[in-house]
Design a protein around this motif. Sequence first.
Motif, PDB file in Angstrom:
ATOM      1  N   ALA A  16    -103.769  18.099  37.791  1.00 45.33           N
ATOM      2  CA  ALA A  16    -102.561  17.708  37.072  1.00 45.33           C
ATOM      3  C   ALA A  16    -102.307  16.256  37.389  1.00 45.33           C
ATOM      4  O   ALA A  16    -102.747  15.745  38.417  1.00 45.33           O
ATOM      5  CB  ALA A  16    -101.360  18.566  37.486  1.00 45.33           C
ATOM      6  N   ALA A  20     -96.859  12.865  37.907  1.00 46.28           N
ATOM      7  CA  ALA A  20     -95.913  13.947  37.637  1.00 46.28           C
ATOM      8  C   ALA A  20     -95.635  14.735  38.897  1.00 46.28           C
ATOM      9  O   ALA A  20     -94.505  15.140  39.164  1.00 46.28           O
ATOM     10  CB  ALA A  20     -96.464  14.870  36.544  1.00 46.28           C
ATOM     11  N   ARG A  21     -96.675  14.987  39.714  1.00 50.04           N
ATOM     12  CA  ARG A  21     -96.465  15.711  40.961  1.00 50.04           C
ATOM     13  C   ARG A  21     -95.528  14.958  41.882  1.00 50.04           C
ATOM     14  O   ARG A  21     -94.648  15.517  42.511  1.00 50.04           O
ATOM     15  CB  ARG A  21     -97.813  15.946  41.656  1.00 50.04           C
ATOM     16  CG  ARG A  21     -98.705  16.942  40.929  1.00 50.04           C
ATOM     17  CD  ARG A  21     -99.754  17.485  41.886  1.00 50.04           C
ATOM     18  NE  ARG A  21    -100.547  16.435  42.487  1.00 50.04           N
ATOM     19  CZ  ARG A  21    -101.691  15.987  41.991  1.00 50.04           C
ATOM     20  NH1 ARG A  21    -102.155  16.490  40.856  1.00 50.04           N
ATOM     21  NH2 ARG A  21    -102.376  15.039  42.611  1.00 50.04           N
ATOM     22  N   ARG A 137     -97.673  26.381  40.855  1.00 50.44           N
ATOM     23  CA  ARG A 137     -96.461  26.062  40.093  1.00 50.44           C
ATOM     24  C   ARG A 137     -95.174  26.434  40.820  1.00 50.44           C
ATOM     25  O   ARG A 137     -94.093  26.363  40.234  1.00 50.44           O
ATOM     26  CB  ARG A 137     -96.497  26.768  38.736  1.00 50.44           C
ATOM     27  CG  ARG A 137     -97.649  26.333  37.844  1.00 50.44           C
ATOM     28  CD  ARG A 137     -97.523  26.952  36.463  1.00 50.44           C
ATOM     29  NE  ARG A 137     -98.634  26.574  35.599  1.00 50.44           N
ATOM     30  CZ  ARG A 137     -98.740  26.913  34.317  1.00 50.44           C
ATOM     31  NH1 ARG A 137     -97.790  27.649  33.756  1.00 50.44           N
ATOM     32  NH2 ARG A 137     -99.775  26.540  33.609  1.00 50.44           N
ATOM     33  N   PHE A 173     -92.436  25.244  38.082  1.00 50.77           N
ATOM     34  CA  PHE A 173     -92.762  24.184  37.142  1.00 50.77           C
ATOM     35  C   PHE A 173     -93.133  24.826  35.806  1.00 50.77           C
ATOM     36  O   PHE A 173     -94.189  25.444  35.679  1.00 50.77           O
ATOM     37  CB  PHE A 173     -93.925  23.335  37.649  1.00 50.77           C
ATOM     38  CG  PHE A 173     -93.657  22.660  38.966  1.00 50.77           C
ATOM     39  CD1 PHE A 173     -92.360  22.401  39.374  1.00 50.77           C
ATOM     40  CD2 PHE A 173     -94.699  22.280  39.792  1.00 50.77           C
ATOM     41  CE1 PHE A 173     -92.103  21.780  40.580  1.00 50.77           C
ATOM     42  CE2 PHE A 173     -94.458  21.660  41.004  1.00 50.77           C
ATOM     43  CZ  PHE A 173     -93.152  21.413  41.401  1.00 50.77           C
ATOM     44  N   ASP A 177     -95.562  21.524  34.459  1.00 56.17           N
ATOM     45  CA  ASP A 177     -95.029  20.157  34.404  1.00 56.17           C
ATOM     46  C   ASP A 177     -93.826  20.054  35.331  1.00 56.17           C
ATOM     47  O   ASP A 177     -92.791  20.677  35.093  1.00 56.17           O
ATOM     48  CB  ASP A 177     -94.621  19.820  32.971  1.00 56.17           C
ATOM     49  CG  ASP A 177     -94.279  18.347  32.796  1.00 56.17           C
ATOM     50  OD1 ASP A 177     -94.109  17.649  33.823  1.00 56.17           O
ATOM     51  OD2 ASP A 177     -94.176  17.893  31.642  1.00 56.17           O
ATOM     52  N   ARG A 179     -91.686  17.903  35.539  1.00 57.27           N
ATOM     53  CA  ARG A 179     -90.521  17.314  34.865  1.00 57.27           C
ATOM     54  C   ARG A 179     -89.663  18.376  34.189  1.00 57.27           C
ATOM     55  O   ARG A 179     -88.569  18.071  33.713  1.00 57.27           O
ATOM     56  CB  ARG A 179     -90.988  16.265  33.864  1.00 57.27           C
ATOM     57  CG  ARG A 179     -91.653  15.047  34.502  1.00 57.27           C
ATOM     58  CD  ARG A 179     -92.273  14.141  33.465  1.00 57.27           C
ATOM     59  NE  ARG A 179     -93.337  14.823  32.726  1.00 57.27           N
ATOM     60  CZ  ARG A 179     -94.032  14.273  31.730  1.00 57.27           C
ATOM     61  NH1 ARG A 179     -93.754  13.036  31.366  1.00 57.27           N
ATOM     62  NH2 ARG A 179     -94.978  14.945  31.115  1.00 57.27           N
ATOM     63  N   TYR A 205     -84.696  18.948  33.155  1.00 54.91           N
ATOM     64  CA  TYR A 205     -85.601  18.393  32.139  1.00 54.91           C
ATOM     65  C   TYR A 205     -85.512  16.878  32.245  1.00 54.91           C
ATOM     66  O   TYR A 205     -84.459  16.291  32.035  1.00 54.91           O
ATOM     67  CB  TYR A 205     -85.169  18.871  30.748  1.00 54.91           C
ATOM     68  CG  TYR A 205     -86.004  18.313  29.617  1.00 54.91           C
ATOM     69  CD1 TYR A 205     -87.112  19.008  29.128  1.00 54.91           C
ATOM     70  CD2 TYR A 205     -85.674  17.095  29.015  1.00 54.91           C
ATOM     71  CE1 TYR A 205     -87.873  18.512  28.082  1.00 54.91           C
ATOM     72  CE2 TYR A 205     -86.430  16.582  27.971  1.00 54.91           C
ATOM     73  CZ  TYR A 205     -87.527  17.289  27.509  1.00 54.91           C
ATOM     74  OH  TYR A 205     -88.277  16.787  26.481  1.00 54.91           O
ATOM     75  N   LYS A 207     -87.731  14.085  30.793  1.00 54.46           N
ATOM     76  CA  LYS A 207     -88.734  13.428  29.978  1.00 54.46           C
ATOM     77  C   LYS A 207     -88.061  12.305  29.204  1.00 54.46           C
ATOM     78  O   LYS A 207     -86.981  12.502  28.625  1.00 54.46           O
ATOM     79  CB  LYS A 207     -89.401  14.422  29.018  1.00 54.46           C
ATOM     80  CG  LYS A 207     -90.318  15.425  29.711  1.00 54.46           C
ATOM     81  CD  LYS A 207     -91.089  16.257  28.702  1.00 54.46           C
ATOM     82  CE  LYS A 207     -92.062  17.197  29.390  1.00 54.46           C
ATOM     83  NZ  LYS A 207     -92.859  17.995  28.428  1.00 54.46           N
ATOM     84  N   PRO A 340    -101.807  10.179  32.517  1.00 53.25           N
ATOM     85  CA  PRO A 340    -100.829  11.197  32.138  1.00 53.25           C
ATOM     86  C   PRO A 340    -100.208  10.849  30.803  1.00 53.25           C
ATOM     87  O   PRO A 340    -100.061   9.681  30.479  1.00 53.25           O
ATOM     88  CB  PRO A 340     -99.797  11.151  33.273  1.00 53.25           C
ATOM     89  CG  PRO A 340     -99.941   9.804  33.880  1.00 53.25           C
ATOM     90  CD  PRO A 340    -101.382   9.431  33.733  1.00 53.25           C
TER      91      PRO A 340
END
Length: 340
Positions: A16, A20-21, A137, A173, A177, A179, A205, A207, A340
Amino acid sequence: MNLTHATTLLSPVRKAPSRARSEGTRLLLFTAALLSAGTTSAQTSEDRGYVGFTFTRGTEIGSQGDKLEGHLQLEVRPLLPSFTLGQTRLVPLLGFGGQWIEMQRRGRLLTAPEGKLGGKFQNFQLGLTLVRPVAPRWLLMAGASGSASTDFTKDFNLGTDASWSAFVMANYFIGGDPRMTLTLGLASQYPFAIVPIFPLVGFAYRKEPYILEVGFPRASMLMKVGNGFEWGFTGAFDLQVFRIQPPGNSPLEGAFFARETSLRFGPTMNVRMGTDNLWLSSSVGVDFMNDYALLDEDRKRISSTFSPSTKPAPYLRMMLSWRPTHPTASNSRPAGNPAP
């Protein structure tokens, strides 16, 4: 919090994006810190250290003519480093709060003579949170904290001036994701005001350009404009109990308590201070609950003249916070991984 080992904390079975992690770990660690402290003062989970001031306008109490003067609240959360123990991260927590409250007595509250009641109330918090990945996750968190709340008019008493809280929760997650996260858990507090254990539910959320954090006891709905401006709405529920001393001619003996309950919601603007990681946040809204109550030694509501809830009151909040700089994709992506 030093999060240079975020990749170690979240090591998924399948590949991944590292960025993001890292962002997900930052968000979840600070969310855990907020829960273990029992406060919800930060604007969003991005704020890792802050100093905030809140001014709430005075309002009438009941029908006896008593009036709560406008009061000021100070909150300080210094940034502390976190520590790694194998795959577990330990996150210490330290906080301080102060309130200056005055009430103009015109009725028969506790048979005190006419005049002003109130004083300065202080709150100190110390806690520790453990964070550990349990699946690609899933992230498990557990924490405990102690809090001392009193007006310090007499010597500190551990039995009446201290409270304790603990929580355990898991973050999932959504779609892998970080995020988009779902939070489920349980929290407890002793001594408790209503129930000893209550559930924790939350959804985040993050993004571009939206920031949505919905749950209890805090919610944020923000939109980013460029790299240095955010606007939207924030809300928070807060309940604090302080030990106070009765007036000299009061029929009550010994210590009793003052409980403040607030439910705030209003528009919010966050502005980056230059090119640094400092942000200035401002919010103007309404405290819809705005409830104050006197409690006996068993923390039960007393005094019929003080029982009616106060009216909603407007508030102004200013906060200076520090946010970390997220690593860019170029320096956080392992060789051979797609962007990403």
